[in-house]
Design an enzyme around this catalytic site. Sequence first.
Site, PDB file in Angstrom:
ATOM      1  N   CYS A  35       0.650  -1.282   0.092  1.00 58.27           N
ATOM      2  CA  CYS A  35       0.010  -0.075  -0.041  1.00 58.27           C
ATOM      3  C   CYS A  35       0.903   1.238  -0.006  1.00 58.27           C
ATOM      4  O   CYS A  35       0.526   2.204  -0.239  1.00 58.27           O
ATOM      5  CB  CYS A  35      -0.978  -0.043   1.266  1.00 58.27           C
ATOM      6  SG  CYS A  35      -0.171   0.328   2.887  1.00 58.27           S
ATOM      7  N   CYS A  64      -2.742   5.030   6.159  1.00 54.90           N
ATOM      8  CA  CYS A  64      -4.337   4.740   6.560  1.00 54.90           C
ATOM      9  C   CYS A  64      -4.598   5.055   7.715  1.00 54.90           C
ATOM     10  O   CYS A  64      -3.783   5.353   8.807  1.00 54.90           O
ATOM     11  CB  CYS A  64      -4.779   3.077   6.212  1.00 54.90           C
ATOM     12  SG  CYS A  64      -4.378   2.270   7.316  1.00 54.90           S
ATOM     13  N   CYS A 108      -2.237  -3.516   9.620  1.00 53.26           N
ATOM     14  CA  CYS A 108      -1.769  -1.748   9.967  1.00 53.26           C
ATOM     15  C   CYS A 108      -1.080  -1.806  11.051  1.00 53.26           C
ATOM     16  O   CYS A 108      -0.072  -1.066  11.558  1.00 53.26           O
ATOM     17  CB  CYS A 108      -3.014  -1.172   9.859  1.00 53.26           C
ATOM     18  SG  CYS A 108      -4.014  -1.264   8.331  1.00 53.26           S
TER      19      CYS A 108
HETATM   20 FE1  FES Z   1      -1.704  -0.052   4.527  1.00 50.04          FE
HETATM   21 FE2  FES Z   1      -3.278   0.143   6.616  1.00 50.04          FE
HETATM   22  S1  FES Z   1      -3.776   0.110   4.545  1.00 50.04           S
HETATM   23  S2  FES Z   1      -0.867   0.187   6.633  1.00 50.04           S
END
Ligand code: FES
Length: 147
Positions: A35, A64, A108
């Site tokens: 991500c 996020c 996360c």
């Molecule tokens: Fe990447 Fe939460 S979506 S750390």
Amino acid sequence: MALYSEKVMDHFRNPRNVGIIEDADGVGEVGNAKCGDIMKIYLKIAGEKGSEVIEDVKFETFGCGSAIASSSMATELIAGKPLSEALELTNKAVTEALDGLPAHKLHCSVLAEEAIKAAVKDYYDKNGIAYDPEKFREGDEPHCCGT
Ligand code: FES
């Protein structure tokens, strides 16, 4: 039931300990390749070698909401604590303190655990302190976001 707990929302909206420590004793940065989220932890350490305490901790997270809430909670959990305790902090403990995260967001919180470990390792490396490499072994799970 709401997707996110009140605690997650609170720490996301009002994150604690955001910022940098210019003269940090240890800095740890980890990222999630999938991500692109990045978390950086700064530690100010006090006390004698072998019985160090986390005097101050700050974080910067480009990521996020769950990553921000996890960083914020993780810093609260380790502030003022012995370094050895910070090293034992798990993403599970962070998640529990947040009253849970959705399953697809658990990774996360792993960033928070890893960033703290990386900062402690940085402190050990800079000060020539021996440590058990097993404690810093990366997990087997790839930290896939899927979002
Ligand atoms: Fe990447 Fe939460 S979506 S750390």
